[in-house]
Every structure is written in structure tokens, then in C-alpha cells.
Scaffold this motif. Structure first.
Motif, PDB file in Angstrom:
ATOM      1  N   GLN A  44       1.097  24.783  20.509  1.00 14.37           N
ATOM      2  CA  GLN A  44       1.769  25.740  19.632  1.00 14.37           C
ATOM      3  C   GLN A  44       1.067  27.093  19.675  1.00 14.37           C
ATOM      4  O   GLN A  44       1.716  28.146  19.714  1.00 14.37           O
ATOM      5  CB  GLN A  44       1.800  25.194  18.198  1.00 14.37           C
ATOM      6  N   VAL A  45      -0.266  27.068  19.676  1.00 15.89           N
ATOM      7  CA  VAL A  45      -1.012  28.328  19.748  1.00 15.89           C
ATOM      8  C   VAL A  45      -0.821  28.984  21.105  1.00 15.89           C
ATOM      9  O   VAL A  45      -0.659  30.212  21.208  1.00 15.89           O
ATOM     10  CB  VAL A  45      -2.506  28.066  19.468  1.00 15.89           C
ATOM     11  N   LEU A  46      -0.810  28.184  22.179  1.00 20.45           N
ATOM     12  CA  LEU A  46      -0.569  28.756  23.507  1.00 20.45           C
ATOM     13  C   LEU A  46       0.813  29.392  23.586  1.00 20.45           C
ATOM     14  O   LEU A  46       0.983  30.472  24.181  1.00 20.45           O
ATOM     15  CB  LEU A  46      -0.710  27.671  24.573  1.00 20.45           C
ATOM     16  N   ASP A  47       1.815  28.750  22.988  1.00 17.87           N
ATOM     17  CA  ASP A  47       3.149  29.347  22.955  1.00 17.87           C
ATOM     18  C   ASP A  47       3.144  30.648  22.164  1.00 17.87           C
ATOM     19  O   ASP A  47       3.803  31.628  22.542  1.00 17.87           O
ATOM     20  CB  ASP A  47       4.144  28.364  22.344  1.00 17.87           C
ATOM     21  N   GLY A  48       2.397  30.663  21.059  1.00 18.96           N
ATOM     22  CA  GLY A  48       2.327  31.879  20.260  1.00 18.96           C
ATOM     23  C   GLY A  48       1.651  33.025  20.990  1.00 18.96           C
ATOM     24  O   GLY A  48       1.966  34.206  20.748  1.00 18.96           O
ATOM     25  N   LEU A  49       0.715  32.684  21.872  1.00 17.42           N
ATOM     26  CA  LEU A  49       0.047  33.722  22.657  1.00 17.42           C
ATOM     27  C   LEU A  49       0.859  34.142  23.874  1.00 17.42           C
ATOM     28  O   LEU A  49       0.426  35.018  24.636  1.00 17.42           O
ATOM     29  CB  LEU A  49      -1.332  33.214  23.116  1.00 17.42           C
ATOM     30  N   LEU A  64       1.697  32.235  26.590  1.00 17.97           N
ATOM     31  CA  LEU A  64       0.990  31.787  27.791  1.00 17.97           C
ATOM     32  C   LEU A  64       1.670  30.557  28.381  1.00 17.97           C
ATOM     33  O   LEU A  64       1.057  29.524  28.601  1.00 17.97           O
ATOM     34  CB  LEU A  64      -0.470  31.469  27.464  1.00 17.97           C
ATOM     35  N   ALA A  65       2.963  30.636  28.585  1.00 16.81           N
ATOM     36  CA  ALA A  65       3.671  29.462  29.109  1.00 16.81           C
ATOM     37  C   ALA A  65       3.277  29.170  30.548  1.00 16.81           C
ATOM     38  O   ALA A  65       2.802  28.101  30.890  1.00 16.81           O
ATOM     39  CB  ALA A  65       5.177  29.678  29.004  1.00 16.81           C
ATOM     40  N   ASP A  66       3.467  30.141  31.440  1.00 14.07           N
ATOM     41  CA  ASP A  66       3.164  29.911  32.845  1.00 14.07           C
ATOM     42  C   ASP A  66       2.339  31.029  33.451  1.00 14.07           C
ATOM     43  O   ASP A  66       2.141  31.068  34.655  1.00 14.07           O
ATOM     44  CB  ASP A  66       4.459  29.784  33.655  1.00 14.07           C
ATOM     45  N   SER A  67       1.875  31.967  32.614  1.00 13.54           N
ATOM     46  CA  SER A  67       1.236  33.162  33.148  1.00 13.54           C
ATOM     47  C   SER A  67      -0.142  32.910  33.705  1.00 13.54           C
ATOM     48  O   SER A  67      -0.704  33.749  34.390  1.00 13.54           O
ATOM     49  CB  SER A  67       1.146  34.235  32.063  1.00 13.54           C
ATOM     50  N   ALA A  68      -0.734  31.757  33.417  1.00 19.87           N
ATOM     51  CA  ALA A  68      -2.102  31.486  33.862  1.00 19.87           C
ATOM     52  C   ALA A  68      -2.155  30.751  35.176  1.00 19.87           C
ATOM     53  O   ALA A  68      -3.177  30.236  35.564  1.00 19.87           O
ATOM     54  CB  ALA A  68      -2.858  30.704  32.795  1.00 19.87           C
ATOM     55  N   GLY A  69      -1.055  30.693  35.884  1.00 19.27           N
ATOM     56  CA  GLY A  69      -1.022  29.951  37.134  1.00 19.27           C
ATOM     57  C   GLY A  69      -1.956  30.527  38.161  1.00 19.27           C
ATOM     58  O   GLY A  69      -2.203  31.703  38.241  1.00 19.27           O
ATOM     59  N   GLY A  70      -2.445  29.675  39.012  1.00 23.69           N
ATOM     60  CA  GLY A  70      -3.330  30.094  40.079  1.00 23.69           C
ATOM     61  C   GLY A  70      -4.760  30.200  39.700  1.00 23.69           C
ATOM     62  O   GLY A  70      -5.596  30.483  40.532  1.00 23.69           O
ATOM     63  N   THR A 117       1.310  20.073  29.119  1.00 22.29           N
ATOM     64  CA  THR A 117       0.498  19.410  30.132  1.00 22.29           C
ATOM     65  C   THR A 117      -0.957  19.820  29.992  1.00 22.29           C
ATOM     66  O   THR A 117      -1.280  20.899  29.485  1.00 22.29           O
ATOM     67  CB  THR A 117       0.978  19.771  31.546  1.00 22.29           C
ATOM     68  N   LEU A 118      -1.834  18.952  30.467  1.00 26.37           N
ATOM     69  CA  LEU A 118      -3.258  19.270  30.475  1.00 26.37           C
ATOM     70  C   LEU A 118      -3.563  20.358  31.496  1.00 26.37           C
ATOM     71  O   LEU A 118      -4.484  21.169  31.298  1.00 26.37           O
ATOM     72  CB  LEU A 118      -4.055  17.999  30.772  1.00 26.37           C
ATOM     73  N   THR A 119      -2.799  20.400  32.577  1.00 23.96           N
ATOM     74  CA  THR A 119      -3.007  21.435  33.586  1.00 23.96           C
ATOM     75  C   THR A 119      -2.858  22.827  32.990  1.00 23.96           C
ATOM     76  O   THR A 119      -3.598  23.754  33.338  1.00 23.96           O
ATOM     77  CB  THR A 119      -2.009  21.236  34.733  1.00 23.96           C
ATOM     78  N   ARG A 120      -1.894  22.971  32.109  1.00 28.96           N
ATOM     79  CA  ARG A 120      -1.679  24.275  31.460  1.00 28.96           C
ATOM     80  C   ARG A 120      -2.912  24.718  30.692  1.00 28.96           C
ATOM     81  O   ARG A 120      -3.323  25.878  30.744  1.00 28.96           O
ATOM     82  CB  ARG A 120      -0.471  24.168  30.533  1.00 28.96           C
ATOM     83  N   VAL A 121      -3.529  23.797  29.964  1.00 32.44           N
ATOM     84  CA  VAL A 121      -4.718  24.131  29.172  1.00 32.44           C
ATOM     85  C   VAL A 121      -5.893  24.459  30.082  1.00 32.44           C
ATOM     86  O   VAL A 121      -6.619  25.438  29.865  1.00 32.44           O
ATOM     87  CB  VAL A 121      -5.055  22.959  28.227  1.00 32.44           C
ATOM     88  N   ILE A 122      -6.093  23.647  31.123  1.00 34.63           N
ATOM     89  CA  ILE A 122      -7.216  23.884  32.031  1.00 34.63           C
ATOM     90  C   ILE A 122      -7.059  25.234  32.722  1.00 34.63           C
ATOM     91  O   ILE A 122      -8.024  25.998  32.877  1.00 34.63           O
ATOM     92  CB  ILE A 122      -7.316  22.743  33.052  1.00 34.63           C
ATOM     93  N   ALA A 123      -5.845  25.538  33.148  1.00 33.93           N
ATOM     94  CA  ALA A 123      -5.618  26.798  33.857  1.00 33.93           C
ATOM     95  C   ALA A 123      -5.896  27.996  32.972  1.00 33.93           C
ATOM     96  O   ALA A 123      -6.462  29.002  33.416  1.00 33.93           O
ATOM     97  CB  ALA A 123      -4.173  26.843  34.372  1.00 33.93           C
ATOM     98  N   ALA A 155      -9.643  30.112  20.526  1.00 35.04           N
ATOM     99  CA  ALA A 155     -10.357  29.558  19.365  1.00 35.04           C
ATOM    100  C   ALA A 155     -10.034  30.347  18.108  1.00 35.04           C
ATOM    101  O   ALA A 155      -9.862  29.771  17.022  1.00 35.04           O
ATOM    102  CB  ALA A 155     -11.856  29.557  19.630  1.00 35.04           C
ATOM    103  N   GLY A 156      -9.946  31.677  18.221  1.00 36.66           N
ATOM    104  CA  GLY A 156      -9.599  32.481  17.056  1.00 36.66           C
ATOM    105  C   GLY A 156      -8.214  32.174  16.539  1.00 36.66           C
ATOM    106  O   GLY A 156      -7.996  32.068  15.313  1.00 36.66           O
ATOM    107  N   ALA A 157      -7.241  32.029  17.449  1.00 37.80           N
ATOM    108  CA  ALA A 157      -5.883  31.699  17.022  1.00 37.80           C
ATOM    109  C   ALA A 157      -5.820  30.310  16.397  1.00 37.80           C
ATOM    110  O   ALA A 157      -5.119  30.092  15.399  1.00 37.80           O
ATOM    111  CB  ALA A 157      -4.937  31.791  18.214  1.00 37.80           C
ATOM    112  N   LEU A 158      -6.572  29.347  16.956  1.00 38.76           N
ATOM    113  CA  LEU A 158      -6.611  28.001  16.373  1.00 38.76           C
ATOM    114  C   LEU A 158      -7.215  28.021  14.975  1.00 38.76           C
ATOM    115  O   LEU A 158      -6.710  27.365  14.050  1.00 38.76           O
ATOM    116  CB  LEU A 158      -7.419  27.074  17.275  1.00 38.76           C
ATOM    117  N   SER A 159      -8.311  28.756  14.812  1.00 38.71           N
ATOM    118  CA  SER A 159      -8.956  28.835  13.502  1.00 38.71           C
ATOM    119  C   SER A 159      -8.018  29.423  12.468  1.00 38.71           C
ATOM    120  O   SER A 159      -7.959  28.950  11.317  1.00 38.71           O
ATOM    121  CB  SER A 159     -10.232  29.671  13.603  1.00 38.71           C
TER     122      SER A 159
END
Length: 651
Positions: free
Chosen positions: A392-397, A399-405, A417-423, A508-512
Motif C-alpha cells: 500500500q505504501v509502495l502504491d502511494g509512492l 512505485l508500481a514498475d518504475s524500479a525495474g532493472g 511480489t517480493l521482486t518489486r520490494v527487492i528492486a 520507512a518514513g511512509a510506513l511510520s
């Protein structure tokens, strides 16, 4: 007379009792001085009027003095009367407990009564349980407390204190150990029956209750102003008698301890070791096992039975606990209860109220959970809730697919997916890190592996409780931290050597912030429920004063509703992010590999891979969160067969 040490024990007991009585008299002298100060203007007025009647104090000046002193005396007497009424009627603080009727624990009452007979002291008026590792006597002779108290039995004095026993003691200790631990506590009923000590205690408790009166909700401005004045007077009197009251209680404790030496003195030495062990296991169970369930709206219904499992697990892991498990063959003290399961459930609910602020009664959003259901109902649900919050926080930021590569050419799949978080967390910084920093990371990894190997090879040097993953990771990164000390010192001037992961900091700031909003909403609901219950209780109490009914108990903390004793300070943003990433990894492992959620009695929620706890996951997640290095985690995922590109199931 009462001790195995002969005359010395009697002398020690007499010394403690005399010290307590002398300090009690000192407290009563403070009360007497306050009373004398209150009637002093009235006495002066009487003298002036007597002088006028006898012709000694005549003239306009004396007449004016008589009027001034009379008005002052009336005002002082009115104020003193108001203070006395508030002190007498204020409800003293009472520890939230689970009351035990004699029909619910006849053997326990018989044990305590026999113990009092052996010590030649009055028996306690009743017995209550508290979800804590301590035992004490509590005076509940105030009329508000007498209405709530369950009578202990026939022939017991109404003025005797209530014996409060820590519920973990009943499940972990054996019957003989419990009797030895309770002996010095029960012996305190002897000094408590002394009139001077009882009067001094009532005075101090009344003053303490009067100090809290200005904070009572529902007072109009005029009454609140008067209550503040009464509170100030009570504070002054408390400061005057605080030292004497503390010394009085020390004297009472010394007298009780000396008298109790006649009962199972040798067993008490062994039992004191069990007290410390039970305290450590209880604290571990609350913070590591119960707290995650409470945060999910579930409360473990058998906490006291859980502490036995936790300490048994400790005896299996650590040599410091060798021999403790052999005690389990003896009769446990919980056998003194008629229905141990019902009592355990009641104390478990009270523990959730005290340490977390949960509702007083079970409901749809606050239901009990058995230990057999804990992995599925709490652990799995907690992981999936944290994973959903992370995405949910990643969606709010955005960051759906912009971190690819960023993950070494690995594509980022849509969905949770876990890949999204790792990327996202392994995004390369704008400037490359130099070779010295890379060497520091290598040194930190080597130190981590060395620390883990040493811990596995030297079980005799382990601490009584195994350190959690965070502590292991912190120990392992000490070398890297020392190597990068110069980088931290030059943080403002050398941005290219910054050791912080910017993507992780933002996440981390958005999660907090999101968790803070959720916690504020939860506290608002709890506060509204507590205020409603308190208003209803006060209304019912006013009605019951005429009908003779029993008003319901209302418990609140010093700064508002429960919890009275929060278990943990607020967590940092880094810890929150590491917990959420770990939850995401666990969800992926459960959905795509042969992994299952489990319960570790000493460390709480655990991921089981092939039936074994995955203890090496924490440091690898921290490497990703803190350093942006995904390789250790990718190696672990490949070894365990987890497919990070597959979407996970969220709540």
C-alpha cells in the motif's frame, strides 16, 4: 520463637516491628500537625472572645481583631473540612486483579490459612490474581473496594488486607515453592493489623487519592478549582510524610521476612531462583508472543500455560536451565484451583488490558486464540497484513514498475511480489560507492558469519534467552560500523560515502506515518470506549448507592485509558521496514515454497522451512534494508526454493 536462627530472628522481627510503629507514629504526627494548624485560628478566636468577656481585651481594636480572626477561623475550618471530606471519600488506587472466591480455589485458601496459622498472623481477607510476577498485600478496606471484593471465607477479618498473587507463579511453581514464596508476604498481615500502622496507611492512601481528584472527568470549573486546591494541600502533606511512610513499609517488610524464616526457609532459597526465571519467561512471552497477537485483535487465552512452555523450551536450549524441566513431575500450584483454564483465561484477558489497552470483554474484533491456532490465526495473518501495508505504501509512492532493472537485470512483476520490494530497496545510488566501503561491507559479512558460527559452536556461552535476529545482525555489523566511522563523521562533506539507503529511508518514513495514523485511530476508539464505560460506571455507582448493588470496576491509567504499562517503546522506521520486508519474504516462502508459519516460545512468530526455524533470515533482510544489497537475500531465496516473482496472497 519464629525463626531457625533463635534469638537473633526474634530480635530482628521486634526491631522491624518497632521501626514500623515509630514511623507510623511520625506519619500520624504529620496529620496531627495539619489538624492543629487548621484549628489554630479558631483557638485564637476563642481566646480573644474569652478575653473580651473577662474584660481583659476591650476596645475597638480588640473588637476588630476578634472579627478578623473569627472570619479567618471560619474560612480555615471550612477549607480543612473540605480537605478532610475529599481525603476520606476519594477512592484509593487499586491494582486490577482477578478476584478468587473460596469456592474457586478452596485448596489455595486452605494453604494460605494454614500458612497464617503457622506464622501466628491474621489470614488475608481474600485472594486475587494479577498477571505479573510478584505478590503483595493490598489494603482494600475502603468502601468502594469492599463492594468489589469477593469474601474470602468465614471468620476472616474485614479489616485484613487482600493477598495478591502473580498468576505465572501458580503455573510454573510447585506447591511447596509457592508456599515458601508466600510466607513472608502473608507474615505482613501481622504488622498490618496494628492500629497505628493501619491508620497511617489509610492516611497516606487517602492523600494519594486526593491528589488525583482534580483529574476526575465531569467536574465543572468551580469544583475543579476547589479540587486543585485540595490537591495542592494533599501534595504538601504527602511530601511531609513520604519518607516516614517509606521507612514504615521497610520495617513491616523486615518484620515479615524475619517471622517467615520459620516456614520452609531452605525451600524459599530455591524458590527465589524460580521467581527470577518466571519473571524472565513471562516478560519474553508478553513481548515476543502475546504482543503480536494483541496488535492483530486477538488475545492468547492461556498465557500462564504458555509461560510453562516457554520455560520448558528454555531448559531444552540452554544449559543454565538444566534440571528445571525435572520439576514438572511435581504437583504444580495451579492444581490448587478448581478450574485452572477459566482462571488462566481471565488473567490473560486482564494482561491484554493492562499491557496493550484491549477491551474489557471479548468481541468480534477482540477474540481469544488458542496456542494451537496461533500460527495460522496470528502469525500468518500478521505477515500478510504487514505485506499488504508495505505494498500500500509502495502504491502511494507511485512505485508500481518504475524500479525495474535495479536488481541486476531482473524484471519487476505487477502485483504484490517480493521482486518489486527487492528492486525498490536495491536501487543503485546516484554515485558509486568506493572500494573502501565495499571492503567494509565484506568485513561486516565475515564478522556476521563468525558470530553465528561461534554461537552455534559454543552453546555453553549462550545467554539464558537466545538473541533475536536483530541483535545478531547488530553484532555482525559492528565491524562494518567501525570501519565506516570516518564516513559517518564526514557525512556533511562527503555525500558519495553516505551509508544510508535513500529508498529505504523514504519507505520507512511512509510506513511510520501510516502506522502512526492506524495507531492513533485505534487509541481513539479505545479512549472513546473507556470514557463511555467510565461514565456508565459512575452513573451506575450513583444508583447503586441507594440500592446497595455492586458498582462495576473502572480501570484507567495515570494519563487516561489503558494500557497502564506499555510493553515496548515506539519502534524506529528502520525496524518497522525490516519487519515488513521480513513479513513479505515469509509470505512468499509460504506461498511458493515448502514453508509454514510457526510459533517459537521464546522469539514469537517464526518461519519454518523443512520443519526447522529459519534463523538466518533477519541479517539478510537488514543487508537489503540498510545497505541496499539484495545478494544475501537472493542467495537465501534460491537455496530455500522461494520464487520472488510470484504474487503473494494478502489479507
Amino acid at each position: 520463637m519464629y525463626g531457625v536462627s533463635g534469638t537473633g530472628s526474634v530480635v530482628g522481627e521486634e526491631w522491624g516491628a518497632r521501626a514500623a510503629r515509630s514511623r507510623a507514629l511520625a506519619v500520624l504526627r504529620v496529620r496531627g500537625r495539619a489538624l492543629g494548624l487548621a484549628v489554630l485560628p479558631a483557638a485564637v478566636a476563642v481566646v480573644l472572645y474569652a478575653g473580651g468577656v473577662t474584660g481583659h481585651f476591650t476596645g475597638s481594636g480588640w473588637d476588630a481583631a476578634r472579627w478578623v480572626v473569627t472570619v479567618l477561623a471560619v474560612l480555615v475550618l471550612l477549607a480543612a473540612t473540605a480537605v478532610a471530606l475529599v481525603v476520606a471519600r476519594a477512592r484509593p488506587a487499586a491494582t486490577p486483579t482477578v478476584e478468587l472466591a473460596e469456592t474457586a480455589a478452596p485448596d489455595l485458601y486452605r494453604l494460605v490459612r494454614d500458612l497464617a496459622d503457622r506464622l501466628d498472623v491474621p489470614a488475608p481477607a481474600a485472594i486475587a490474581l494479577t498477571p505479573d510476577c510478584d505478590s503483595w498485600l493490598e489494603d482494600r478496606t475502603h468502601r468502594a473496594h469492599r463492594a468489589l471484593r469477593t469474601p474470602g471465607g468465614e471468620g476472616e477479618s474485614e479489616g485484613a488486607p487482600v493477598l495478591v498473587i502473580g498468576s505465572p507463579f501458580l503455573w510454573w511453581m510447585r506447591v511447596g515453592e509457592l508456599r515458601a514464596v508466600l510466607a513472608p508476604v502473608v507474615a505482613g498481615t501481622g504488622p498490618a493489623a496494628h492500629p497505628d500502622i493501619a491508620a497511617a496507611r489509610r492516611f497516606v492512601r487517602g492523600l494519594d487519592a486526593a491528589v488525583a481528584v482534580p483529574g476526575t472527568p465531569g467536574l465543572d470549573p468551580v469544583r475543579r478549582l476547589g479540587a486543585q486546591g485540595v490537591g495542592q494541600v494533599a501534595r504538601v502533606l504527602l511530601r511531609a510524610c513520604r519518607g516516614h511512610a517509606a521507612e514504615m513499609e521497610r520495617g513491616v517488610a523486615a518484620a515479615g521476612s524475619e517471622r517467615a524464616q520459620a516456614v520452609d526457609y531452605g525451600v524459599r532459597i530455591v524458590a527465589q531462583e524460580q521467581v527470577g526465571l518466571a519473571y524472565a519467561g513471562w516478560d519474553r512471552l508478553l513481548t515476543r508472543v502475546a504482543l503480536p497477537a494483541w496488535r492483530m485483535g486477538r488475545w492468547p487465552a492461556k498465557l500462564d500455560a504458555g509461560v510453562v512452555s516457554a520455560l520448558t523450551e528454555l531448559s531444552r536450549r540452554d544449559r543454565l536451565a538444566d534440571g528445571f524441566s525435572s520439576r514438572l513431575g511435581e504437583r504444580p500450584a495451579c492444581d490448587l484451583l478448581e478450574e485452572p483454564g477459566a482462571v488462566d483465561e481471565a488473567t490473560s484477558l486482564l494482561a491484554a488490558r493492562l499491557f496493550h489497552g484491549g477491551p474489557a470483554e471479548p468481541g468480534p474484533d477482540w477474540s481469544p486464540v488458542e496456542w494451537s491456532q496461533y500460527p495460522e490465526e496470528v502469525v500468518d495473518r500478521k505477515w500478510r497484513t504487514d505485506a499488504a501495508r508495505l505494498h500500500q505504501v509502495l502504491d502511494g509512492l507511485g512505485l508500481a514498475d518504475s524500479a525495474g532493472g535495479a536488481g541486476g537485470g531482473e524484471g519487476v512483476s505487477d502485483g504484490p511480489t517480493l521482486t518489486r520490494v527487492i528492486a525498490h530497496l536495491s536501487t543503485e545510488p546516484t554515485k558509486p560507492v568506493d572500494a573502501d566501503a565495499d571492503a567494509a561491507v565484506d568485513v561486516g559479512g565475515a564478522a556476521l558469519e563468525t558470530a553465528q558460527t561461534a554461537q552455534a559452536a559454543s552453546p555453553q556461552e549462550r545467554r539464558p534467552f537466545p538473541a533475536d535476529d536483530t541483535h545478531i545482525a547488530d553484532a555482525g555489523t559492528d565491524a562494518a560500523t567501525a570501519t565506516d566511522a570516518d564516513i559517518d563523521l564526514d557525512l556533511d562533506t562527503e555525500d558519495d560515502e553516505e551509508a544510508v539507503n535513500p529508498a529505504a529511508e523514504a519507505l520507512a518514513g511512509a510506513l511510520s506515518a501510516l502506522l502512526a495514523r492506524e495507531e492513533a485511530a485505534r487509541e481513539a476508539r479505545v479512549a472513546a470506549t473507556a470514557l463511555t464505560a467510565e461514565a456508565a460506571a459512575r452513573s451506575a455507582e450513583k444508583d447503586d448507592r441507594h440500592s446497595g448493588g455492586t458498582p462495576p470496576a473502572v480501570v484507567s491509567g495515570p494519563d487516561g485509558p489503558l494500557p497502564l504499562f506499555p510493553l515496548q517503546p515506539p519502534r524506529s522506521g528502520r525496524d518497522l521496514l525490516a519487519d515488513h520486508v521480513t513479513a513479505m519474504v515469509c509470505c512468499a516462502a509460504v506461498d511458493t515454497a515448502e514453508a509454514t508459519p510457526g510459533l517459537d516460545w521464546l522469539d514469537g512468530p517464526a518461519l519454518l522451512v523443512g520443519g526447522e526455524r529459519a534463523a538466518d533470515l533477519g541479517p539478510r533482510v537488514l543487508a537489503l534494508v540498510e545497505d541496499g544489497d539484495p545478494e544475501p537475500l537472493r542467495v537465501w531465496l534460491a537455496r530455500t526454493g522461494v520464487r520472488p516473482e510470484k504474487p503473494v496472497r494478502l489479507v
